[in-house]
Enzyme design. Structure first.
Site, mmCIF file in Angstrom:
data_model
loop_
_atom_site.group_PDB
_atom_site.id
_atom_site.type_symbol
_atom_site.label_atom_id
_atom_site.label_comp_id
_atom_site.label_asym_id
_atom_site.label_seq_id
_atom_site.Cartn_x
_atom_site.Cartn_y
_atom_site.Cartn_z
ATOM 1 N N GLY A 1 -39.999 -56.579 44.512
ATOM 2 C CA GLY A 1 -39.688 -55.605 45.214
ATOM 3 C C GLY A 1 -40.913 -54.639 45.932
ATOM 4 O O GLY A 1 -40.822 -53.623 46.341
ATOM 5 N N MET B 1 -33.074 -63.885 47.613
ATOM 6 C CA MET B 1 -33.219 -65.168 47.401
ATOM 7 C C MET B 1 -31.774 -66.238 47.454
ATOM 8 O O MET B 1 -31.809 -67.166 47.185
ATOM 9 C CB MET B 1 -33.909 -65.511 46.377
ATOM 10 C CG MET B 1 -35.474 -65.382 46.384
ATOM 11 S SD MET B 1 -36.118 -65.818 47.853
ATOM 12 C CE MET B 1 -37.768 -65.566 47.953
ATOM 13 N N LEU C 1 -28.287 -67.232 49.751
ATOM 14 C CA LEU C 1 -27.809 -67.542 50.728
ATOM 15 C C LEU C 1 -26.445 -66.684 51.110
ATOM 16 O O LEU C 1 -25.695 -66.462 50.250
ATOM 17 C CB LEU C 1 -27.495 -69.063 51.013
ATOM 18 C CG LEU C 1 -28.881 -69.881 51.044
ATOM 19 C CD1 LEU C 1 -28.044 -71.559 51.280
ATOM 20 C CD2 LEU C 1 -29.539 -69.502 52.172
ATOM 21 N N ASN D 1 -35.022 -60.127 58.166
ATOM 22 C CA ASN D 1 -35.593 -60.873 57.096
ATOM 23 C C ASN D 1 -37.136 -60.889 57.241
ATOM 24 O O ASN D 1 -37.535 -60.841 58.379
ATOM 25 C CB ASN D 1 -34.991 -62.251 56.854
ATOM 26 C CG ASN D 1 -35.628 -62.726 55.679
ATOM 27 O OD1 ASN D 1 -35.807 -62.168 54.583
ATOM 28 N ND2 ASN D 1 -35.882 -64.212 55.753
ATOM 29 N N HIS E 1 -40.417 -63.127 56.168
ATOM 30 C CA HIS E 1 -40.524 -64.597 55.662
ATOM 31 C C HIS E 1 -42.268 -64.643 55.542
ATOM 32 O O HIS E 1 -43.007 -64.498 56.675
ATOM 33 C CB HIS E 1 -40.079 -65.554 56.794
ATOM 34 C CG HIS E 1 -40.253 -66.888 55.897
ATOM 35 N ND1 HIS E 1 -39.533 -67.611 55.167
ATOM 36 C CD2 HIS E 1 -41.306 -67.785 56.446
ATOM 37 C CE1 HIS E 1 -39.721 -68.745 54.821
ATOM 38 N NE2 HIS E 1 -40.816 -69.079 55.615
HETATM 39 C C1 GAR Z 1 -42.062 -61.826 50.078
HETATM 40 O O1 GAR Z 1 -43.230 -62.312 50.492
HETATM 41 C C2 GAR Z 1 -41.040 -62.333 50.965
HETATM 42 O O2 GAR Z 1 -41.665 -62.791 52.259
HETATM 43 C C3 GAR Z 1 -40.397 -63.604 50.398
HETATM 44 O O3 GAR Z 1 -40.298 -63.192 49.151
HETATM 45 C C4 GAR Z 1 -41.313 -62.209 48.686
HETATM 46 C C5 GAR Z 1 -40.628 -61.110 48.167
HETATM 47 O O4 GAR Z 1 -41.636 -60.200 47.536
HETATM 48 N N1 GAR Z 1 -39.123 -64.043 51.177
HETATM 49 C C6 GAR Z 1 -38.946 -65.288 51.345
HETATM 50 O O5 GAR Z 1 -39.846 -66.264 50.764
HETATM 51 C C7 GAR Z 1 -37.842 -65.366 52.181
HETATM 52 N N2 GAR Z 1 -37.464 -67.155 52.136
HETATM 53 P P1 GAR Z 1 -41.179 -58.741 47.101
HETATM 54 O O6 GAR Z 1 -40.133 -58.708 46.179
HETATM 55 O O7 GAR Z 1 -42.463 -58.074 46.426
HETATM 56 O O8 GAR Z 1 -40.772 -58.045 48.231
#
Ligand code: GAR
Length: 199
Positions: free
Chosen positions: A11, A89, A91, A106, A108
């Site tokens: 988060g 995470m 779908l 989103n 990425h």
């Molecule tokens: C982030 O780096 C986001 O870009 C990635 O998950 C992480 C979540 O971090 N998302 C993906 O890889 C989507 N395919 P967080 O929970 O600390 O925000």
């Protein structure tokens, strides 16, 4: 505009969004944080910020669509206009995506369309790229294929490790995502075909 953040993990992006809301850098209302994992630290962050949370366990639903329909009922109840994915995470079913057309954002951790998927920082680092970055994009039914809203490059230095690169990327994410959300909420994004223009 009312929005919900969906998160499955730490988060960090949610925290950046909460901080931006406090100083009116995002002009919209965060009404709900949704998670598919009871142990997501994002839920702790939401509770601390007094944002309502919804956590549903996918194992309690027979199909992906049944899970999504349950989530959608809560979104409807809270009059959610748009959705922000922040490390979510799971779908979505086609039904879910069609319920919020061009209204799901989103983030990425790579420069799409390079390094799609769930291990993008590692994949980019192992490939040996000299530049990677961050992409904010709309969700469409094909994974990581929606129109790009904002992108920012991150250089990979000779001393970088996978974890130092991840930290650099996260810092950029936390700056870029609130900006993209605010642009969307204020109707400043115009989507034509696969191209987003800031108006
Ligand atoms: C982030 O780096 C986001 O870009 C990635 O998950 C992480 C979540 O971090 N998302 C993906 O890889 C989507 N395919 P967080 O929970 O600390 O925000």
């Amino acid at each position: 505009m009312n929005f919900a953040v969906f998160a499955s993990g730490n988060g960090g992006n949610l925290q950046a969004i909460i901080s931006a809301l406090r100083v009116q850098k995002i002009r919209a209302a965060l009404q709900l944080v949704v998670s598919d994992r009871a142990d997501a630290y994002a839920l702790v962050r939401a509770r601390k910020a007094k944002v309502p949370t919804l956590c549903l366990n996918p194992k309690n639903f027979e199909t992906r669509e049944a899970f999504d329909r349950a989530v959608l009922a809560h979104l409807k109840e809270r009059r959610i206009d748009f959705i922000v994915l922040a490390g979510y995470m799971r779908l979505f079913s086609h039904h879910f995506i069609r319920s919020y057309p061009n209204k799901i954002l989103n983030i990425h951790p790579a420069l799409l369309p390079a390094f799609k998927g769930t291990h993008s920082v590692r994949d980019a680092f192992q490939y040996g790229v000299k530049v990677t970055g961050v992409t904010v994009h709309f969700i469409v039914e094909e994974m990581d294929a929606g129109a790009v809203i904002l992108q920012e490059a991150v250089a990979v230095g000779p001393k970088d490790t996978e974890s130092s690169l991840a930290r650099k990327i996260h810092r950029v994410e936390h700056r870029v995502y609130p900006k993209a959300i605010d642009l969307f909420a204020r109707g400043k994004l115009k989507l034509t075909g696969h191209t987003v223009k800031i108006i």
